[in-house]
Design an enzyme around this catalytic site. Structure first.
Site, PDB file in Angstrom:
ATOM      1  N   VAL A 288      -9.965  -0.794  -0.118  1.00  0.00           N
ATOM      2  CA  VAL A 288      -9.713   0.435   0.232  1.00  0.00           C
ATOM      3  C   VAL A 288      -9.252   1.374  -1.406  1.00  0.00           C
ATOM      4  O   VAL A 288      -9.235   2.582  -1.325  1.00  0.00           O
ATOM      5  CB  VAL A 288      -8.311   0.679   0.980  1.00  0.00           C
ATOM      6  N   ASP A 289      -8.847   0.379  -2.288  1.00  0.00           N
ATOM      7  CA  ASP A 289      -8.311   1.049  -3.746  1.00  0.00           C
ATOM      8  C   ASP A 289      -9.474   1.864  -4.424  1.00  0.00           C
ATOM      9  O   ASP A 289      -9.208   2.338  -5.490  1.00  0.00           O
ATOM     10  CB  ASP A 289      -7.799   0.015  -4.483  1.00  0.00           C
TER      11      ASP A 289
ATOM     12  N   GLU B 175       1.566   4.557  -4.675  1.00  0.00           N
ATOM     13  CA  GLU B 175       2.608   3.622  -4.978  1.00  0.00           C
ATOM     14  C   GLU B 175       2.569   3.007  -6.265  1.00  0.00           C
ATOM     15  O   GLU B 175       3.639   2.432  -6.492  1.00  0.00           O
ATOM     16  CB  GLU B 175       2.146   2.189  -4.083  1.00  0.00           C
TER      17      GLU B 175
ATOM     18  N   TYR C 220      -0.076   0.438   6.102  1.00  0.00           N
ATOM     19  CA  TYR C 220      -1.123  -0.320   6.991  1.00  0.00           C
ATOM     20  C   TYR C 220      -2.102   0.871   7.632  1.00  0.00           C
ATOM     21  O   TYR C 220      -3.063   0.374   8.098  1.00  0.00           O
ATOM     22  CB  TYR C 220      -0.661  -1.475   7.620  1.00  0.00           C
ATOM     23  N   LEU C 221      -1.255   1.703   8.185  1.00  0.00           N
ATOM     24  CA  LEU C 221      -1.857   2.687   8.991  1.00  0.00           C
ATOM     25  C   LEU C 221      -3.082   3.361   8.382  1.00  0.00           C
ATOM     26  O   LEU C 221      -4.151   3.544   8.979  1.00  0.00           O
ATOM     27  CB  LEU C 221      -0.765   3.810   9.557  1.00  0.00           C
TER      28      LEU C 221
ATOM     29  N   GLY D 206      -6.509  -7.448   1.421  1.00  0.00           N
ATOM     30  CA  GLY D 206      -6.017  -6.416   2.675  1.00  0.00           C
ATOM     31  C   GLY D 206      -7.426  -6.044   3.247  1.00  0.00           C
ATOM     32  O   GLY D 206      -8.244  -5.714   2.572  1.00  0.00           O
TER      33      GLY D 206
ATOM     34  N   ASN E 133     -11.705  -7.054  -6.161  1.00  0.00           N
ATOM     35  CA  ASN E 133     -11.589  -7.513  -7.710  1.00  0.00           C
ATOM     36  C   ASN E 133     -11.297  -9.212  -7.696  1.00  0.00           C
ATOM     37  O   ASN E 133     -12.118  -9.647  -8.459  1.00  0.00           O
ATOM     38  CB  ASN E 133     -10.649  -6.900  -8.432  1.00  0.00           C
TER      39      ASN E 133
END
EC number: 2.7.1.90
Length: 419
Positions: free
Chosen positions: A143-144, A247, A297-298, A13, A114
């Site tokens: 982003v995580d 999530e 996705y925003l 992503g 990862n």
């Protein structure tokens, strides 16, 4: 002896700042053109290497490369494609080495999280066993924020800023209407196993009673009775309740609240929407009028509201990757190192990929409040500096100006390969 070329690819992503890392790699390589030849980029990530779809970045103007720094998405195309086990599917890895050899590639820069760290490590090891000189450097991105060792991950700070601002703005909307309309608002954010993004929502609150009133982390087992009681009390106390939920929220035994029953290309559980699931519980247990939204996705595409700190760090790790390669380093990853100082300071370090691959970093328990529904002072102190500063892209006709690159492919030299 001819200069070695470099191969750069984006994986997984994308983020609002992954192209800033690409900019860092390409600009650093151009500054060292006496040592590095052409930088090739994989079209659609590692698939570009397997299929020999190599983009010649030397055809890009300096202006277009510089514009990558303020352009979201993956400028060269990314992919969710995990190379299979090296022992059972050695042909895939050998194909990569064949392509690298055919195009005189001696530097491999893989920009991802990862799974791509694991791929980068495996490719490095295989090149060594095959006697092919290759320096593999992993460029961190996710982003995580769940890569280990590095203090934080490029891509996270901008998502954190977006979620914190969105939480505050949505809360003002709900507060103004709660007397006669919606009383519970739920914002679903990314974070399959780690609650860093959900925790960032807590930055919206500056004083007691401010939203969000609940944060639901993957690290804290979901207890329906406790959550509903907290929501009910918030509505009674404030007239409304704003919730940020990851999530990856899960029950004590590990089951996701929103398990969709399928897996993605990396073998991860597909999650089917925790916000509507939680909203259903609110309806059944409390009967309050609710509304929910999914940042989706925003949150990772919002370059218009990116953190300046994040942009600087994303560029810096791309630049550092080239410097490490030129210094003879192999199978390493640049890291963000937070310095011990009164004001937030950082520099770029490095770590062996063997310490990164397939390891996830979770929110420390002391970053979460004792009741499990908010961020602690320690959590705030960690998160706050990462959203600092605004790095606004150029605008034209009221819209941000983003670069779209022409993908000029290098002539292929090898037979087709089935991906």
């Amino acid at each position: 002896m001819a200069k070695k070329n470099a191969f750069y690819a984006q994986s997984g992503g994308v983020t609002a700042v992954i192209n800033a890392s690409a900019c860092g790699v390409i600009e650093a390589a151009r500054r060292h053109s006496d040592q590095i030849g052409t930088v090739y980029a994989g079209r659609n990530g590692i698939i570009g290497a397997l299929t020999e779809a190599l983009i010649d970045t030397s055809t890009l103007s300096d202006e277009d490369v510089a514009a990558l720094r303020h352009t979201p998405g993956g400028a060269f195309g990314s992919c969710r494609y995990k190379l299979k086990d090296i022992d059972a599917h050695r042909a895939q890895y050998e194909r990569l080495i064949e392509v690298f050899k055919a195009h005189n590639i001696g530097y491999f820069f893989y920009n991802g999280g990862n799974d791509s760290a694991d791929t980068c490590l495996k490719v490095s090891k295989l090149a060594e066993t095959m006697g092919y000189p290759l320096q593999a450097i992993h460029v961190p991105k996710t982003v995580d924020n769940d890569l280990p060792v590095t203090d934080n991950c490029p891509g996270f700070g901008s998502v954190a800023k977006y979620i914190a601002i969105s939480t505050r703005e949505a809360a003002l909307d709900i507060a103004s209407m709660c007397a006669t309309s919606t009383k519970v608002f739920i914002l679903e954010v990314m974070g399959r196993h780690a609650g860093w993004i959900a925790g960032a929502g807590g930055l919206a609150a500056e004083k007691e009673g401010d939203a969000p009133h609940l944060i639901i982390f993957p690290e804290i087992a979901f207890d329906r009775q406790k959550v509903m009681a907290k929501i009910d009390q918030s509505v009674k106390d404030h007239g409304y309740c704003v919730i940020v939920v990851s999530e990856g929220a899960r029950y004590e035994e590990g089951t996701f609240l929103a398990d969709a029953g399928s897996v993605d290309a990396f073998g991860h559980k597909q999650l089917g929407g925790v916000a509507p699931t939680l909203a259903g519980m609110v309806r059944e247990d409390l009967g309050y009028k609710y509304h929910w939204a999914v940042a989706d996705y925003l949150q990772r595409a919002a370059r218009h509201i990116a953190s300046e700190t994040d942009v600087q760090q994303a560029y810096a790790v791309g630049q550092k990757a080239v410097e490490l390669a030129l210094a003879g380093r192999n199978s390493v990853m640049p890291t963000i190192v937070r310095e011990e100082s009164e004001t937030y300071q950082w520099h770029v370090g490095e770590v062996a990929l063997s310490d990164v691959a397939n390891v996830e970093k979770f929110m420390p328990r002391d970053y979460i409040t004792e009741d499990g529904f908010g961020i602690s002072d320690a959590g705030r102190a960690y998160l706050q500096p990462l959203i600092q500063g605004e790095c606004i892209p150029p605008f034209k006709n009221g819209m941000p100006v983003y670069v779209e690159l022409e993908h000029q492919l290098v002539e292929r030299k090898l037979p087709d390969f089935e991906v």
